[in-house]
Scaffold this motif. Sequence first.
Motif, PDB file in Angstrom:
ATOM      1  N   GLU A 115     -14.066   1.236  -1.181  1.00 44.41           N
ATOM      2  CA  GLU A 115     -14.828  -0.280  -1.093  1.00 44.41           C
ATOM      3  C   GLU A 115     -14.294  -1.435  -1.519  1.00 44.41           C
ATOM      4  OE1 GLU A 115     -18.319   0.470  -2.949  1.00 44.41           O
ATOM      5  OE2 GLU A 115     -19.376   1.406  -1.458  1.00 44.41           O
ATOM      6  N   ALA A 116     -12.938  -1.406  -2.227  1.00 43.36           N
ATOM      7  CA  ALA A 116     -12.217  -2.243  -2.866  1.00 43.36           C
ATOM      8  C   ALA A 116     -11.415  -3.261  -1.829  1.00 43.36           C
ATOM      9  CB  ALA A 116     -11.099  -1.760  -3.857  1.00 43.36           C
ATOM     10  N   GLU A 117     -11.340  -4.442  -1.936  1.00 43.42           N
ATOM     11  CA  GLU A 117     -10.679  -5.218  -1.037  1.00 43.42           C
ATOM     12  C   GLU A 117      -9.192  -5.151  -1.059  1.00 43.42           C
ATOM     13  OE1 GLU A 117     -11.905  -9.083  -1.375  1.00 43.42           O
ATOM     14  OE2 GLU A 117     -14.197  -8.801  -0.873  1.00 43.42           O
ATOM     15  N   ASP A 118      -8.751  -4.853  -2.283  1.00 41.42           N
ATOM     16  CA  ASP A 118      -7.255  -4.750  -2.372  1.00 41.42           C
ATOM     17  C   ASP A 118      -6.898  -3.263  -2.867  1.00 41.42           C
ATOM     18  OD1 ASP A 118      -7.677  -7.478  -2.267  1.00 41.42           O
ATOM     19  OD2 ASP A 118      -7.479  -8.168  -4.496  1.00 41.42           O
ATOM     20  N   THR A 119      -5.297  -3.416  -2.656  1.00 44.38           N
ATOM     21  CA  THR A 119      -4.988  -2.021  -3.175  1.00 44.38           C
ATOM     22  C   THR A 119      -3.947  -2.145  -4.316  1.00 44.38           C
ATOM     23  OG1 THR A 119      -4.672  -1.292  -0.776  1.00 44.38           O
ATOM     24  CG2 THR A 119      -3.192  -0.089  -2.316  1.00 44.38           C
ATOM     25  N   ILE A 120      -4.659  -1.414  -5.517  1.00 45.91           N
ATOM     26  CA  ILE A 120      -3.733  -1.650  -6.768  1.00 45.91           C
ATOM     27  C   ILE A 120      -2.532  -0.811  -6.813  1.00 45.91           C
ATOM     28  CG2 ILE A 120      -4.083  -1.499  -9.233  1.00 45.91           C
ATOM     29  CD1 ILE A 120      -6.895  -1.999  -8.948  1.00 45.91           C
ATOM     30  N   LEU A 121      -1.207  -1.218  -7.074  1.00 42.03           N
ATOM     31  CA  LEU A 121      -0.257  -0.398  -7.088  1.00 42.03           C
ATOM     32  C   LEU A 121       0.221  -0.088  -8.602  1.00 42.03           C
ATOM     33  CD1 LEU A 121       2.119  -2.447  -4.540  1.00 42.03           C
ATOM     34  CD2 LEU A 121       0.397  -0.592  -4.308  1.00 42.03           C
ATOM     35  N   GLU A 122      -0.235   1.096  -9.002  1.00 38.21           N
ATOM     36  CA  GLU A 122      -0.026   1.291 -10.408  1.00 38.21           C
ATOM     37  C   GLU A 122       1.489   1.625 -10.994  1.00 38.21           C
ATOM     38  OE1 GLU A 122      -2.202   5.020 -10.649  1.00 38.21           O
ATOM     39  OE2 GLU A 122      -4.140   4.002 -10.587  1.00 38.21           O
ATOM     40  N   LYS A 123       2.197   1.966  -9.751  1.00 37.61           N
ATOM     41  CA  LYS A 123       3.614   2.309 -10.134  1.00 37.61           C
ATOM     42  C   LYS A 123       4.611   2.301  -8.882  1.00 37.61           C
ATOM     43  CE  LYS A 123       6.771   5.754 -12.002  1.00 37.61           C
ATOM     44  NZ  LYS A 123       7.044   7.209 -12.371  1.00 37.61           N
ATOM     45  N   VAL A 124       5.562   1.416  -8.882  1.00 32.20           N
ATOM     46  CA  VAL A 124       6.393   1.313  -7.573  1.00 32.20           C
ATOM     47  C   VAL A 124       7.782   1.451  -8.155  1.00 32.20           C
ATOM     48  CG1 VAL A 124       7.037  -0.016  -5.597  1.00 32.20           C
ATOM     49  CG2 VAL A 124       4.798  -0.018  -6.243  1.00 32.20           C
ATOM     50  N   GLU A 125       8.403   2.426  -7.646  1.00 29.15           N
ATOM     51  CA  GLU A 125      10.056   2.601  -7.882  1.00 29.15           C
ATOM     52  C   GLU A 125      10.903   2.810  -6.493  1.00 29.15           C
ATOM     53  OE1 GLU A 125      10.422   5.469 -11.042  1.00 29.15           O
ATOM     54  OE2 GLU A 125       9.934   4.042 -12.747  1.00 29.15           O
ATOM     55  N   THR A 126      12.042   2.280  -6.574  1.00 26.71           N
ATOM     56  CA  THR A 126      12.744   2.601  -5.588  1.00 26.71           C
ATOM     57  C   THR A 126      14.468   2.756  -5.987  1.00 26.71           C
ATOM     58  OG1 THR A 126      11.458   1.263  -3.887  1.00 26.71           O
ATOM     59  CG2 THR A 126      13.642   1.665  -3.396  1.00 26.71           C
ATOM     60  N   ASP A 127      14.964   3.760  -5.571  1.00 29.39           N
ATOM     61  CA  ASP A 127      16.331   4.038  -6.057  1.00 29.39           C
ATOM     62  C   ASP A 127      17.304   3.698  -4.886  1.00 29.39           C
ATOM     63  OD1 ASP A 127      15.693   4.786  -8.451  1.00 29.39           O
ATOM     64  OD2 ASP A 127      15.470   6.988  -7.993  1.00 29.39           O
ATOM     65  N   ILE A 128      18.230   3.135  -4.838  1.00 30.34           N
ATOM     66  CA  ILE A 128      18.877   2.606  -3.497  1.00 30.34           C
ATOM     67  C   ILE A 128      20.563   2.990  -3.822  1.00 30.34           C
ATOM     68  CG2 ILE A 128      17.484   0.811  -2.813  1.00 30.34           C
ATOM     69  CD1 ILE A 128      19.977  -1.093  -3.751  1.00 30.34           C
ATOM     70  N   LYS A 129      21.161   3.369  -2.625  1.00 34.44           N
ATOM     71  CA  LYS A 129      22.677   3.197  -2.824  1.00 34.44           C
ATOM     72  C   LYS A 129      23.346   2.534  -1.642  1.00 34.44           C
ATOM     73  CE  LYS A 129      23.506   7.777  -5.288  1.00 34.44           C
ATOM     74  NZ  LYS A 129      23.860   7.093  -6.366  1.00 34.44           N
ATOM     75  N   ILE A 130      24.309   1.668  -2.184  1.00 29.91           N
ATOM     76  CA  ILE A 130      25.000   0.875  -1.055  1.00 29.91           C
ATOM     77  C   ILE A 130      26.357   1.476  -0.624  1.00 29.91           C
ATOM     78  CG2 ILE A 130      25.793  -1.253  -0.274  1.00 29.91           C
ATOM     79  CD1 ILE A 130      23.830  -2.391  -2.579  1.00 29.91           C
ATOM     80  N   HIS A 131      26.588   1.698   0.791  1.00 31.97           N
ATOM     81  CA  HIS A 131      27.777   2.311   1.162  1.00 31.97           C
ATOM     82  C   HIS A 131      28.081   1.433   2.630  1.00 31.97           C
ATOM     83  CE1 HIS A 131      30.982   5.019   2.079  1.00 31.97           C
ATOM     84  NE2 HIS A 131      30.663   5.286   3.102  1.00 31.97           N
ATOM     85  N   GLU A 132      29.416   0.954   2.288  1.00 32.85           N
ATOM     86  CA  GLU A 132      29.986   0.003   3.603  1.00 32.85           C
ATOM     87  C   GLU A 132      28.926  -0.789   4.128  1.00 32.85           C
ATOM     88  OE1 GLU A 132      30.848   2.876   6.623  1.00 32.85           O
ATOM     89  OE2 GLU A 132      32.651   3.727   5.658  1.00 32.85           O
ATOM     90  N   GLY A 133      28.211  -1.384   3.171  1.00 28.52           N
ATOM     91  CA  GLY A 133      27.324  -2.693   3.464  1.00 28.52           C
ATOM     92  C   GLY A 133      26.004  -2.185   3.936  1.00 28.52           C
ATOM     93  N   VAL A 134      25.588  -0.985   4.039  1.00 26.14           N
ATOM     94  CA  VAL A 134      24.396  -0.461   4.305  1.00 26.14           C
ATOM     95  C   VAL A 134      23.609   0.015   3.242  1.00 26.14           C
ATOM     96  CG1 VAL A 134      22.883   1.143   5.561  1.00 26.14           C
ATOM     97  CG2 VAL A 134      25.126   0.024   6.677  1.00 26.14           C
TER      98      VAL A 134
END
Length: 637
Positions: free
Chosen positions: A461-480
């Motif tokens: 029933e909640a109007e919003d979505t609560i984000l308890e934890k958000v983590e992202t690991d990235i790697k960059i190679h040749e500009g991507v």
Amino acid sequence: MRIIKIIVTSTLIITVFLFVGIFVFLKTVDLNRFKAQITEQISKSIKRDVRMRHVSFNFSVNQGITLHISGLTVMDLPDFSTEPMLYIDSSHLDVDVLPFLLKRQVLASKIEFNSLKVNLIRNNKGEINFQKFAQKENDDLPVAGKAATSQTGDASEKATKKKSKDFNFKEMLIRSIRITDGAFIFTDHMTEPSTMIPITEIEFQISNLSVDAPFPFQLKASLFSDRKNISLNGLAQINMLNQQIRIDDLKMQTNFSNLSLDRVYEGIPSLKDAGLKDRIDGKLGIDVHQMILSEEGLLVLSSDGRLTDVTAQFENSPIPIENLDMQFSMTESDAEIAEIKMPLASGEMRMSGRLIEYLAEQKFLADLKLTNAQLSELAGQLNLPVKLEGQLHAKCKFSGRGIDGKALESSLVGEGVFEVKNGRILDINILKLVLSKISFIPNAAGKIEKNLLEKYKEKLEAEDTILEKVETDIKIHEGVVFINRAQVNADGFLVLASGKLDFDQNLNLAADLYILSELSASMVAVSEELKYFLDEQQRIHIPLRTYNGKLADFRMYPDVEDLGKEIIRDMGKEELKKVIFKALDLDDEKSEDAPSEGGGGPGQSSGSSEGEAPQEMEMSPEEAIIESIFDMIPIFE
């Protein structure tokens, strides 16, 4: 005595007539008549075509020697250009005579150049036209030729010593050198495409120039602008023995707001790839503590600099650069960035790094840290279709080679971690939205919401979505940018994603949504059809459709086709299992009721964390047969 008087008188008369004759000659001589011979001799000496429009000469005991030259042109070598390498519209020289006659001192009261234009060119072989200009004739001789000329070395050395006794440059003083409306243009064909840096509207002033003491100088000029935007001043000293120039305490100031981007792109075409829009604002200040120049180029450099209040907008970046400050230092080979600081979405970005061999290799290393960037502001700048709240934090490391756009894209590598704290998606209940999109389960969201226990109803029933934890690991190679792992822990569900993002903001993202096991058990109890979505950890698993498109248009929905396949597969497996077990007279209910190793029934974890990848469970022989049968059906591949 009479004879002596006659001799003395005659000598005085002759001397007077000689001086009068020289004076009259100097006063009446027209050097313009000898213009052709003068330019011919100069051309032979420097091996370049020399032209002169007019030359005049004047002599006065009080005012000294005055020389005026106009329209002086020195053409370049064909290997570099068909244009003049040096042009002087008019020049003026005043030399005092009495100091030379009395003290053997050369004293020039002023040297003036109007519309002095210098074209410095480096060809695609790395050769510079003025280096060729200064090259001695013996430098082009083979070794045998140099050996032959070595026999005359002693004689030349003696002649040089004799000349140095006749004239000492330390006795030379020029009170004022002035250049008005000057231009210095550097063209570099070593770059691809060629680069041209024009410094125009030069106003240059030197006071009390000598070779045995430092002298002050100052310059104002225009760079890629229709007004003067460069100002510098400092102290210089000439070392005749080593043929070097030393500069100390040089201070330079420039203002970017007067730059014309059209002129910048015309001179440095490679900067077009950066996609700079409209204009750039900011100030640059450099303090050069010491710099030594020679024929070989830059030998020593020790300097500090600062960029302040830089503002710019790039086409490929929706986030503008605003109020950027940078502290840096430079040597003759490397540049060290102590700190780049910029406010970003009410947070702060800090960056440090190093540029190695900036004139050659151009290898760079950088560390970036972002703190407390507000998602609400970033979402607006990125034109995201959702409203967000929370703070974004990031730590990244980069490296690469080259500073132009194409080189940067092809060489950029790095890694980083992004984290969202206190996150919230406004006006969207993702869990309810996902359930509503499962069209083959009639009114799934409504039926579940109506029959769930009270504590679970609040989540739907909640109007919003609560984000308890958000983590992202990235790697960059040749500009991507490769998103190796993106994890979103919300109130009641988990999203795992991976994908990639290029410099043009083209996003490819695959994601899966998992409803936590406790809530999944409650939902399955209300809507039995949802049991076909359960994974090994008894979580409802809903695959999301893979997104391919622009970041600003990002949307994700349940992959209904994949969901349908899974349901048909699971229902078929269940029915086939019943038939096989009945034919083999096996106890189906017993096997179904037995708890799996390390876990319990629906609503309980199978022993591993719900945020981790599912672990494979050992299948019975009968289940393996059923699995292989469905693997042979093309629709389930």
